[in-house]
Write an enzyme that holds these catalytic residues in place. Structure first.
Site, PDB file in Angstrom:
ATOM      1  N   GLY A   1     -11.997  -6.916   7.042  1.00 63.29           N
ATOM      2  CA  GLY A   1     -13.004  -7.445   7.803  1.00 63.29           C
ATOM      3  C   GLY A   1     -13.415  -8.948   7.677  1.00 63.29           C
TER       4      GLY A   1
ATOM      5  CG  PHE B   1      -6.460   2.243  10.060  1.00 61.75           C
ATOM      6  CD1 PHE B   1      -5.232   2.676  10.758  1.00 61.75           C
ATOM      7  CD2 PHE B   1      -6.697   3.209   9.224  1.00 61.75           C
ATOM      8  CE1 PHE B   1      -4.951   3.859  10.914  1.00 61.75           C
ATOM      9  CE2 PHE B   1      -6.040   4.358   9.190  1.00 61.75           C
ATOM     10  CZ  PHE B   1      -5.167   4.728   9.895  1.00 61.75           C
TER      11      PHE B   1
ATOM     12  CG  ASP C   1      -6.669  -7.506   3.108  1.00 61.63           C
ATOM     13  OD1 ASP C   1      -6.674  -7.472   4.315  1.00 61.63           O
ATOM     14  OD2 ASP C   1      -5.541  -7.039   2.424  1.00 61.63           O
TER      15      ASP C   1
ATOM     16  CG  MET D   1      -2.139  -1.091   1.235  1.00 66.61           C
ATOM     17  SD  MET D   1      -2.698  -1.690   2.760  1.00 66.61           S
ATOM     18  CE  MET D   1      -1.513  -2.843   3.209  1.00 66.61           C
TER      19      MET D   1
ATOM     20  CG  MET E   1      -8.139  -3.442  -0.913  1.00 64.92           C
ATOM     21  SD  MET E   1      -7.159  -4.477   0.166  1.00 64.92           S
ATOM     22  CE  MET E   1      -7.582  -3.807   1.749  1.00 64.92           C
TER      23      MET E   1
HETATM   24  C1  DX5 Z   1      -5.999  -3.204   5.689  1.00 64.37           C
HETATM   25  C2  DX5 Z   1      -4.733  -4.218   5.451  1.00 64.37           C
HETATM   26  C3  DX5 Z   1      -5.372  -5.927   6.007  1.00 64.37           C
HETATM   27  C4  DX5 Z   1      -5.866  -5.695   7.328  1.00 64.37           C
HETATM   28  C5  DX5 Z   1      -6.789  -6.664   7.522  1.00 64.37           C
HETATM   29  O1  DX5 Z   1      -5.345  -2.420   5.033  1.00 64.37           O
HETATM   30  O2  DX5 Z   1      -4.409  -4.551   4.038  1.00 64.37           O
HETATM   31  O3  DX5 Z   1      -4.683  -6.889   5.436  1.00 64.37           O
HETATM   32  O4  DX5 Z   1      -4.619  -6.304   8.112  1.00 64.37           O
HETATM   33  O5  DX5 Z   1      -7.086  -6.679   9.059  1.00 64.37           O
HETATM   34  P1  DX5 Z   1      -8.484  -7.368   9.429  1.00 64.37           P
HETATM   35  O6  DX5 Z   1      -8.664  -8.687   9.149  1.00 64.37           O
HETATM   36  O7  DX5 Z   1      -8.457  -7.000  10.877  1.00 64.37           O
HETATM   37  O8  DX5 Z   1      -9.522  -6.378   8.830  1.00 64.37           O
HETATM   38 ZN    ZN Z   2      -3.639  -6.691   3.232  1.00 63.52          ZN
END
Ligand code: DX5
Ligand code: ZN
Length: 225
Positions: free
Chosen positions: A177, A145, A175, A70, A139
């Site tokens: 939630g 986060f 990826d 990212m 996503m």
């Molecule tokens: C968010 C990340 C995710 C994150 C997923 O920007 O890309 O990989 O760690 O975290 P959870 O599973 O807690 O939503």
């Molecule tokens: Zn990720």
């Protein structure tokens, strides 16, 4: 083409003071891939870790290192992440104007090639690069986060991505939630790789990681069957 269900814990939710042990524990608990979230405080409003941390983790496991960049720009850093020991490198289509060049660079570095899209970005951005990729990451939260809620509108996007790839052996990853409650719908829609951060590492210890990974896998397999 039906690819195996893969559970990919994100170390973003692990205890950073003992990352090597966390990675060993989660692999012993049944993780298929290790998901590595790289954030630059520019493309996303958070900063995580860089290639030196991945390099330090590499001797702790033989597990597949699935790296989610990212960051923008991304091209100047691809070689460093490849050399650090990543097995796949996934870039955001929004990270720069030359997505195809980034994908070619990852391929030339000998790594699996992934593309990802923010929730608001349409699938059409990769319809011209489908033959250049091994993985599509949808996503299901706005990146930056862990611990956010799954965006239900992404289920239709997963199904559309699945239809778009046809017979190509492309992994469809989701990826953000992912929990034992949301994984089934994502699997039913067509995803086969599931990133989960807080759902796994938030559980505390290796025994709990194992229970959680088993439940995630079972719920995905049941929903798909
Ligand atoms: C968010 C990340 C995710 C994150 C997923 O920007 O890309 O990989 O760690 O975290 P959870 O599973 O807690 O939503
Ligand atoms: Zn990720």
């Amino acid at each position: 083409m039906t690819l195996p269900i893969r559970i990919a814990p994100s170390v973003l939710a692990a205890d950073f003071s003992r990352l090597g042990e966390e990675v060993r524990d989660v692999v012993e608990a049944g993780a298929d891939w290790i998901h590595l979230d790289i954030m630059d405080g520019h493309f996303v409003p958070n900063i995580s870790f860089g290639p030196d941390v991945i390099k330090a983790l590499r001797p702790h496991t033989k597990a597949f290192f699935d790296c989610h960049l990212m960051i923008a720009p991304v091209d100047p850093y691809l070689e460093a992440f490849a050399k650090a020991g990543c097995d796949s490198i996934t870039v955001h289509a929004e990270a720069g104007p030359h997505l195809h060049r980034s994908l070619q660079t990852i391929r030339a570095l000998g790594k699996k090639v992934g593309v990802t899209l923010n929730p608001a970005t349409p699938l059409s951005v990769f319809e011209n690069v489908l033959d250049d990729i091994d993985l599509i990451l949808i996503m299901s939260v706005n990146p930056g986060f862990g611990g956010q809620k799954f965006i239900p509108a992404m289920l239709d996007k997963i199904a559309a991505a699945k239809a778009m790839i046809g017979d190509r052996p492309i992994e469809i990853q989701v990826d953000g939630g992912i929990t034992t409650d949301t994984i089934g719908a994502a699997a039913k829609a067509g995803a086969n790789v599931f990133v989960a951060g807080s759902a796994i590492f938030g559980k505390g210890d290796k025994a709990a990681y194992r229970t959680e990974i088993e439940t995630l896998r079972r719920n995905a397999e049941t929903a798909r069957a």
